[in-house]
Design a protein around this motif. Sequence first.
Motif, short mmCIF file in Angstrom:
data_model
loop_
_atom_site.label_atom_id
_atom_site.label_comp_id
_atom_site.label_asym_id
_atom_site.label_seq_id
_atom_site.Cartn_x
_atom_site.Cartn_y
_atom_site.Cartn_z
N ALA A 120 -3.39 6.48 11.43
CA ALA A 120 -4.31 7.35 11.94
C ALA A 120 -4.92 8.43 11.38
O ALA A 120 -6.13 8.65 11.13
CB ALA A 120 -3.40 8.15 13.19
N ALA A 121 -4.13 8.73 9.94
CA ALA A 121 -4.65 9.53 9.14
C ALA A 121 -5.77 8.97 7.99
O ALA A 121 -7.13 9.56 8.11
CB ALA A 121 -3.80 10.26 8.18
N PHE A 122 -5.43 7.76 7.96
CA PHE A 122 -6.44 6.99 7.28
C PHE A 122 -7.87 6.70 8.02
O PHE A 122 -8.92 6.87 7.43
CB PHE A 122 -5.79 5.65 6.80
CG PHE A 122 -4.84 5.65 5.82
CD1 PHE A 122 -4.69 6.80 4.91
CD2 PHE A 122 -3.99 4.73 5.39
CE1 PHE A 122 -3.44 6.92 4.32
CE2 PHE A 122 -2.99 4.71 4.54
CZ PHE A 122 -2.74 5.84 3.69
N ARG A 123 -7.50 6.62 9.15
CA ARG A 123 -8.85 6.25 10.04
C ARG A 123 -9.75 7.40 10.24
O ARG A 123 -11.07 7.56 9.95
CB ARG A 123 -8.48 5.99 11.44
CG ARG A 123 -8.07 4.36 11.61
CD ARG A 123 -8.13 4.07 12.92
NE ARG A 123 -7.13 4.65 13.83
CZ ARG A 123 -5.81 4.38 14.05
NH1 ARG A 123 -5.29 3.17 13.43
NH2 ARG A 123 -5.11 5.06 14.66
N GLU A 124 -9.02 8.72 10.23
CA GLU A 124 -9.62 10.05 10.16
C GLU A 124 -10.38 10.28 9.03
O GLU A 124 -11.35 10.80 9.00
CB GLU A 124 -8.60 11.26 10.62
CG GLU A 124 -8.93 12.57 11.00
CD GLU A 124 -10.06 12.50 12.09
OE1 GLU A 124 -11.02 13.56 11.94
OE2 GLU A 124 -10.19 11.88 12.92
N ILE A 125 -9.81 10.04 7.76
CA ILE A 125 -10.25 10.27 6.80
C ILE A 125 -11.44 9.39 6.28
O ILE A 125 -12.65 9.90 5.93
CB ILE A 125 -9.17 9.91 5.56
CG1 ILE A 125 -7.98 10.92 5.48
CG2 ILE A 125 -10.09 10.04 4.17
CD1 ILE A 125 -7.04 10.76 4.52
N SER A 126 -11.46 8.35 6.72
CA SER A 126 -12.54 7.24 6.80
C SER A 126 -13.86 7.75 7.54
O SER A 126 -15.13 7.67 7.19
CB SER A 126 -12.36 5.69 7.29
OG SER A 126 -11.09 5.40 6.38
N ASN A 127 -13.62 8.24 8.73
CA ASN A 127 -14.54 8.80 9.61
C ASN A 127 -15.14 10.14 8.98
O ASN A 127 -16.39 10.14 8.96
CB ASN A 127 -13.93 9.09 11.05
CG ASN A 127 -13.68 7.96 11.80
OD1 ASN A 127 -14.03 6.85 11.55
ND2 ASN A 127 -12.57 8.17 12.77
N CYS A 142 -8.14 10.04 -1.64
CA CYS A 142 -7.41 11.08 -0.53
C CYS A 142 -6.50 10.27 0.20
O CYS A 142 -5.44 10.91 0.62
CB CYS A 142 -8.77 11.17 0.37
SG CYS A 142 -8.16 12.30 1.80
N ASN A 143 -6.66 9.02 0.47
CA ASN A 143 -5.64 8.13 1.38
C ASN A 143 -4.32 8.26 0.23
O ASN A 143 -3.03 8.28 0.84
CB ASN A 143 -5.92 6.77 1.32
CG ASN A 143 -7.05 6.60 2.46
OD1 ASN A 143 -7.10 7.60 3.21
ND2 ASN A 143 -7.77 5.36 2.38
N ALA A 144 -4.36 8.17 -1.03
CA ALA A 144 -3.19 8.21 -1.84
C ALA A 144 -2.64 9.58 -1.80
O ALA A 144 -1.32 9.58 -1.77
CB ALA A 144 -3.40 7.91 -3.14
N LEU A 145 -3.45 10.59 -1.78
CA LEU A 145 -2.89 12.11 -1.82
C LEU A 145 -2.15 12.22 -0.46
O LEU A 145 -1.21 12.89 -0.45
CB LEU A 145 -4.09 12.86 -2.05
CG LEU A 145 -3.92 14.29 -2.29
CD1 LEU A 145 -2.82 14.73 -3.48
CD2 LEU A 145 -4.95 15.00 -2.44
N ALA A 162 -5.25 18.37 9.64
CA ALA A 162 -5.48 19.56 8.70
C ALA A 162 -5.00 19.21 7.39
O ALA A 162 -5.62 19.51 6.33
CB ALA A 162 -4.44 20.77 9.21
N ILE A 163 -3.64 18.33 7.37
CA ILE A 163 -3.66 17.62 6.03
C ILE A 163 -4.67 16.73 5.39
O ILE A 163 -4.89 16.83 4.26
CB ILE A 163 -2.11 17.46 5.98
CG1 ILE A 163 -1.02 18.15 6.44
CG2 ILE A 163 -1.86 16.47 4.86
CD1 ILE A 163 0.20 17.51 6.53
N ALA A 164 -5.10 16.03 6.18
CA ALA A 164 -6.15 15.02 5.85
C ALA A 164 -7.23 15.85 5.36
O ALA A 164 -8.09 15.10 4.35
CB ALA A 164 -6.35 13.87 7.12
#
Length: 321
Positions: A120-127, A142-145, A162-164
């Motif tokens: 879910a976080a990776f999808r939000e980061i990509s968006n 960012c994904n690795a972090l 918020a973390i993402a």
Amino acid sequence: MAAMARAASGAAAPTRGYRFEQIKCPNHPNANLIEDYRAGDVVCGDCGLVVGDRVVDVGSEWRTFSNEKAQGDPSRVGAAENPLLEGHDLSTVIGTLRGDDSLRRLQNRNPSGPDRALMAAFREISNMAERLNLPRSIVERCNALFKQVHQEKHLKGRTNDAIASACLFIACRQDNCPRTFKEICAVSKVSKKEIGRCFKLILRALETTVDPAGAGDFMARFCSNLGLSLKVQRAAVHIAQEANRLDLCPGKVYTSVAAAAIYMASQASDTKKTQKEVGDVVGVADVTIRAAYRSMYPKRVELFPEAASDFPTPPVNLPPI
């Protein structure tokens, strides 16, 4: 197969510690070779002699194996391997069969425990990265972090959104492609204050630092969005640097100084921009630009570079506010 293609085109095969054997027809050494992927053979184009066999086709296999020919997915290799997920995400994906997608919906609703929050976080980061036009390298960083912060559970009680967002802000800084907190907040689901808090907590938890951003780091992008020339951009960078050196805008953030510098440089050029136009691009209020401009105005002649004499409006004749 790559070596065969290079041999057919006459190019030398790279060594890199490996030894490649050049394939050619014994009867026609200079003939072009033809690859028959269906039979898996390499055939001489002149005499038809098979000079190589068991050629593997590494291209995509666009075939469908489902009963629904029109709606079937021609790919049967699954998603790309993701080393950030448990098991590298090499799992089975259930498709839709004859209109019944209950199993697929059940699988999407119940992914594996450790991967559910990460996916879910990776999808939000990509968006967010897509809306900010960020390169893939920043998304991967960012994904690795995020995974490091998530696994070590440094920020308990903070939302993953918020973390993402904070991780994306840090990744942009580390990749020399900085974005402001307002730009991250505009594509995020959390407030700027919450992103700032998570940003500080992540730096403290991971014991790392990021280089502080300056007005010059954003000038190229802001001037480009305003349609200003390279000459105006260089003048704005010089104005911002001199304003910081002379400490003309104490307490002002770098975006306010950058906005005032862009406005001042544009007023000396042919492409004059209003305070509202600059503020909309930079993300700064008009009153903030006016306050920073007033602080810089008495030293306007010293702030401009030596090439400012080429501007249509001399710095000494700039309009006051």
